[in-house]
Scaffold this active site. Structure first.
Site, mmCIF file in Angstrom:
data_model
loop_
_atom_site.group_PDB
_atom_site.id
_atom_site.type_symbol
_atom_site.label_atom_id
_atom_site.label_comp_id
_atom_site.label_asym_id
_atom_site.label_seq_id
_atom_site.Cartn_x
_atom_site.Cartn_y
_atom_site.Cartn_z
ATOM 1 N N ASP A 103 0.844 -1.201 0.000
ATOM 2 C CA ASP A 103 0.000 0.000 0.000
ATOM 3 C C ASP A 103 0.877 1.248 0.000
ATOM 4 O O ASP A 103 2.036 1.221 0.413
ATOM 5 C CB ASP A 103 -0.885 0.029 1.255
ATOM 6 C CG ASP A 103 -1.890 -1.108 1.275
ATOM 7 O OD1 ASP A 103 -2.198 -1.643 0.200
ATOM 8 O OD2 ASP A 103 -2.355 -1.447 2.384
HETATM 9 N N1 URA Z 1 -1.248 -5.875 3.858
HETATM 10 C C1 URA Z 1 -1.736 -4.616 3.853
HETATM 11 O O1 URA Z 1 -2.776 -4.342 4.419
HETATM 12 N N2 URA Z 1 -1.036 -3.678 3.201
HETATM 13 C C2 URA Z 1 0.125 -3.912 2.587
HETATM 14 O O2 URA Z 1 0.724 -2.995 2.025
HETATM 15 C C3 URA Z 1 0.616 -5.229 2.598
HETATM 16 C C4 URA Z 1 -0.094 -6.197 3.242
#
Ligand code: URA
Length: 242
Positions: A103
């Site tokens: 993310d």
């Molecule tokens: N899980 C999440 O919620 N975000 C990420 O970036 C990776 C795994």
């Protein structure tokens, strides 16, 4: 391919910059100064040197990036910076792509590779390559959470519904308003880790990926820094050792 194209792929600038290097007599092909930036060379066979330094042509490239927060995991975006903007353009030109997604507000280990099969191995839940994250959450964690993660959480929220595969939760510290934990998952669904904690009633306030399979983020890399993987590190990813 053309010499100026090869120089571009080796990260030595644009085609017009490559032409200037050739004109200035700074490029040797098989030990002989190149006269014409358009001359044909065989990548990987002809030796090419710039200012006396041999340039190494690698048909496949793998990068370990310490993804910083605030950057999108995407090949390109019209408005926002992406992880590819952190690398010299050669890597995009060679077809390198992020293997999986973090993310925008998540930091940590991201592999960027031109090897589609390796990327698939890293991403595919069938391969069960573990991904280990450090998570800070806004509430307490306890034994019941460890058991729930291990049993496989049922996720049902505004983004949809799924049964998460069993995951390992290791609580590093727990307090009423902030806890820290390591979590190992084998899947990478949309916002997976955040949604798993949300299903247990706490919100993730900080998330960092520490490992993919047996490969750990190099502690020498600060957020935004990267380096190519060593051969033994590529093997670690290929053997799925975990
Ligand atoms: N899980 C999440 O919620 N975000 C990420 O970036 C990776 C795994």
């Amino acid at each position: 391919m053309r010499l100026d194209k090869l120089l571009g792929m080796l990260g030595e600038g644009t085609r017009s910059e490559a032409r200037d290097l050739v004109r200035a007599g700074r490029v040797l092909v098989n030990g002989v100064p190149a006269r014409d930036a358009g001359m044909q060379v065989m990548a990987g066979q002809d030796s090419v040197a710039l200012d006396g330094r041999a340039l190494e042509y690698k048909p496949v490239r793998h990068v370990m990036l310490h993804k910083p927060q605030g950057v999108l995991t995407a090949a390109r975006d019209k408005k926002q910076p992406t992880v590819m903007d952190l690398l010299p353009p050669m890597y995009a030109a060679m077809g390198c792509m992020p293997a999986g997604r973090l993310d925008k507000d998540t930091e940590g280990l991201l592999i960027i590779t031109s090897d589609g099969q390796l990327a698939h191995r890293i991403i595919s839940p069938k391969k069960e390559v573990g991904k280990v994250y450090l998570a800070h959450v806004d509430g307490p964690l306890g034994e019941a959470d460890i058991r729930a993660f291990a049993a496989g959480l049922h996720i049902s929220d505004s983004d949809g519904e799924f049964d998460a595969a069993p995951a390992v939760l290791e609580i590093l510290s727990s307090a009423a308003e902030r806890s820290e934990a390591r979590v190992r998952v084998t899947e990478g669904k949309y916002h997976q880790v955040k949604r798993m904690f949300a299903a247990r009633g706490v919100q993730v306030v900080y998330l960092k990926r520490l490992r993919i399979g047996a490969l750990a983020l190099d502690p020498a890399l600060a957020p935004g820094q990267w380096r190519e993987l060593e051969d033994d590190e590529i093997e670690l990813l290929e053997t799925e050792a975990d």
